[in-house]
Scaffold this motif. Structure first.
Motif, PDB file in Angstrom:
ATOM      1  N   HIS A 126       3.957  41.178   2.175  1.00 35.95           N
ATOM      2  CA  HIS A 126       4.421  41.010   0.794  1.00 35.95           C
ATOM      3  C   HIS A 126       4.064  39.642   0.229  1.00 35.95           C
ATOM      4  CE1 HIS A 126       7.530  39.467   3.413  1.00 35.95           C
ATOM      5  NE2 HIS A 126       8.132  38.863   2.409  1.00 35.95           N
TER       6      HIS A 126
ATOM      7  N   THR B  23       2.015  46.702  -2.766  1.00 32.42           N
ATOM      8  CA  THR B  23       2.814  47.272  -3.848  1.00 32.42           C
ATOM      9  C   THR B  23       2.230  48.597  -4.320  1.00 32.42           C
ATOM     10  OG1 THR B  23       3.636  45.116  -4.574  1.00 32.42           O
ATOM     11  CG2 THR B  23       3.630  46.889  -6.208  1.00 32.42           C
TER      12      THR B  23
ATOM     13  N   TRP C 223      16.004  54.261  -0.585  1.00 31.97           N
ATOM     14  CA  TRP C 223      14.840  53.957   0.223  1.00 31.97           C
ATOM     15  C   TRP C 223      15.096  52.610   0.888  1.00 31.97           C
ATOM     16  CZ3 TRP C 223       9.887  55.789   1.427  1.00 31.97           C
ATOM     17  CH2 TRP C 223       9.574  57.055   0.919  1.00 31.97           C
TER      18      TRP C 223
ATOM     19  N   PHE D 277      13.417  49.257   2.621  1.00 26.29           N
ATOM     20  CA  PHE D 277      12.166  48.496   2.610  1.00 26.29           C
ATOM     21  C   PHE D 277      12.408  47.281   3.492  1.00 26.29           C
ATOM     22  CE2 PHE D 277       8.865  45.712   1.196  1.00 26.29           C
ATOM     23  CZ  PHE D 277       7.902  46.477   0.550  1.00 26.29           C
TER      24      PHE D 277
ATOM     25  N   GLY E 170      12.596  45.603   9.275  1.00 26.56           N
ATOM     26  CA  GLY E 170      11.899  46.871   9.476  1.00 26.56           C
ATOM     27  C   GLY E 170      12.441  47.628  10.667  1.00 26.56           C
TER      28      GLY E 170
ATOM     29  N   ALA F  73       2.868  51.283  -1.558  1.00 27.32           N
ATOM     30  CA  ALA F  73       4.274  51.622  -1.357  1.00 27.32           C
ATOM     31  C   ALA F  73       4.867  52.320  -2.577  1.00 27.32           C
ATOM     32  CB  ALA F  73       5.067  50.369  -1.014  1.00 27.32           C
TER      33      ALA F  73
ATOM     34  N   VAL G  36      15.765  51.076  -4.063  1.00 22.95           N
ATOM     35  CA  VAL G  36      15.090  50.481  -2.908  1.00 22.95           C
ATOM     36  C   VAL G  36      15.966  49.346  -2.375  1.00 22.95           C
ATOM     37  CG1 VAL G  36      13.006  49.329  -2.061  1.00 22.95           C
ATOM     38  CG2 VAL G  36      12.833  51.066  -3.875  1.00 22.95           C
TER      39      VAL G  36
ATOM     40  N   ILE H 230      11.633  55.382   4.287  1.00 21.89           N
ATOM     41  CA  ILE H 230      11.594  53.963   4.623  1.00 21.89           C
ATOM     42  C   ILE H 230      10.161  53.438   4.553  1.00 21.89           C
ATOM     43  CG2 ILE H 230      13.651  54.069   6.078  1.00 21.89           C
ATOM     44  CD1 ILE H 230      11.902  54.032   8.536  1.00 21.89           C
ATOM     45  N   THR H 231      10.054  52.185   4.151  1.00 27.14           N
ATOM     46  CA  THR H 231       8.811  51.425   4.221  1.00 27.14           C
ATOM     47  C   THR H 231       9.079  50.230   5.118  1.00 27.14           C
ATOM     48  OG1 THR H 231       8.078  52.087   2.008  1.00 27.14           O
ATOM     49  CG2 THR H 231       7.116  50.077   2.920  1.00 27.14           C
TER      50      THR H 231
ATOM     51  N   ILE I 194       6.534  56.030  -2.307  1.00 23.96           N
ATOM     52  CA  ILE I 194       7.911  56.315  -2.702  1.00 23.96           C
ATOM     53  C   ILE I 194       7.950  57.395  -3.778  1.00 23.96           C
ATOM     54  CG2 ILE I 194       9.950  55.340  -3.832  1.00 23.96           C
ATOM     55  CD1 ILE I 194       9.340  52.701  -2.358  1.00 23.96           C
TER      56      ILE I 194
ATOM     57  N   HIS J   2      11.357  44.257   6.424  1.00 23.30           N
ATOM     58  CA  HIS J   2      10.314  43.370   6.932  1.00 23.30           C
ATOM     59  C   HIS J   2      10.713  42.833   8.299  1.00 23.30           C
ATOM     60  CE1 HIS J   2       8.346  39.140   6.822  1.00 23.30           C
ATOM     61  NE2 HIS J   2       7.507  40.004   7.360  1.00 23.30           N
TER      62      HIS J   2
ATOM     63  N   PHE K 263      16.239  46.266   0.194  1.00 27.32           N
ATOM     64  CA  PHE K 263      15.340  45.357   0.904  1.00 27.32           C
ATOM     65  C   PHE K 263      16.069  44.709   2.081  1.00 27.32           C
ATOM     66  CE2 PHE K 263      13.705  45.821  -3.341  1.00 27.32           C
ATOM     67  CZ  PHE K 263      12.328  45.851  -3.180  1.00 27.32           C
TER      68      PHE K 263
END
Length: 271
Positions: free
Chosen positions: A248, A256, A112, A114, A120, A259, A32, A137-138, A263, A116, A34
């Protein structure tokens, strides 16, 4: 945790990017990556990335984009263009992945993303531009268009930076806090940025998408994630309350749980 640095090419020069690996020993588990918000950095994520990776038994990569954290600072006379997030997604991120050997044919495999807020949006642009480069993607409080509420809140943040202790609080997270703040604030408040829009890109998304928005987000409305779903129907939506612009921080447990499930359900390999 101690940061490392890697040099990557960007905009005709070499820049230094701050990064940290999380749980690299879990080599067979999903990675993941970030992507922080518009004023974020490695340290501003605090302990969320590690807690998230522990909850899902994932590996993680946290890094500070150019101009943020301990990465190369933006020269004060350098003005970012309307395409600054597109350039991060299409130029800087691929260069970082190549340097750190992340990708389908590399040692760390497909990641992946992730992301914000601005992170994002960068995740969306990258996944739409390079459909085979990510497993999914998250995105938390992503932007796909510029809303009035976004501009109003960013203008209020500008006043707070000039008139309150916001500058000194942010300075704990950035080597050059003025570089980080004004690079972000100036372009978001530039009248030309009101035309910035990702709708044309969204149908190119092929990967699974989890889009998350707080019902009390001061920087955007549900139109952001609902728009992603409209143009990329594989998108799952998570609406959180009470929750502002940082799910978050405001709702870490339900975020959490959702997500991690997403995933694990959509990763192309699990061992």
């Amino acid at each position: 945790m101690r940061s490392d640095w890697v040099d990557i090419p960007f905009d005709g020069r070499c820049i230094r990017i701050e990064y940290q690996w999380l749980r690299p020993e879990r080599a067979q588990r999903p990675l993941v990556v970030f992507l922080h918000e518009g004023l974020g950095s490695v340290s501003m994520w605090r302990d969320f990335p590690r807690s998230f990776c522990e909850a899902g038994d994932f590996r993680g990569l946290v890094f500070s984009r150019y101009g943020y954290g301990r990465s190369t600072s933006r020269p004060h006379d350098e003005k970012w263009g309307v395409d600054f997030m597109h350039r991060q997604a299409r130029e800087a991120l691929p260069a970082l992945f190549e340097a750190l050997e992340i990708g389908a044919d590399s040692s760390h495999g497909k990641p992946w993303l992730f992301g914000h807020s601005d992170g994002g949006s960068i995740a969306l642009i990258h996944a739409a531009s390079f459909p085979d480069s990510v497993d999914g993607i998250t995105v938390l409080a992503p932007h796909i268009l510029v809303e009035d509420v976004s501009v109003q809140s960013i203008a209020a943040t500008r006043r707070a930076y000039l008139e309150t202790d916001l500058r000194s609080r942010l300075a704990r997270y950035h080597d050059d806090v003025d570089s980080a703040f004004w690079g972000w604030n100036d372009i978001w408040l530039d009248p030309a940025f009101r035309q910035w829009d990702l709708h044309a890109l969204l149908p190119q998304l092929r990967c699974p998408v989890l889009a998350v928005q707080g019902e009390n987000d001061e920087y955007g409305t549900m139109a952001q994630i609902e728009g992603i779903h409209r143009y990329a129907p594989q998108t799952a939506l998570l609406k959180l309350a009470p929750c502002g612009h940082s799910p978050h921080r405001d709702q870490p447990e339900p975020l959490t749980q959702a997500a991690v499930r997403f995933i694990n359900a959509h990763t192309s390999y699990l061992k």
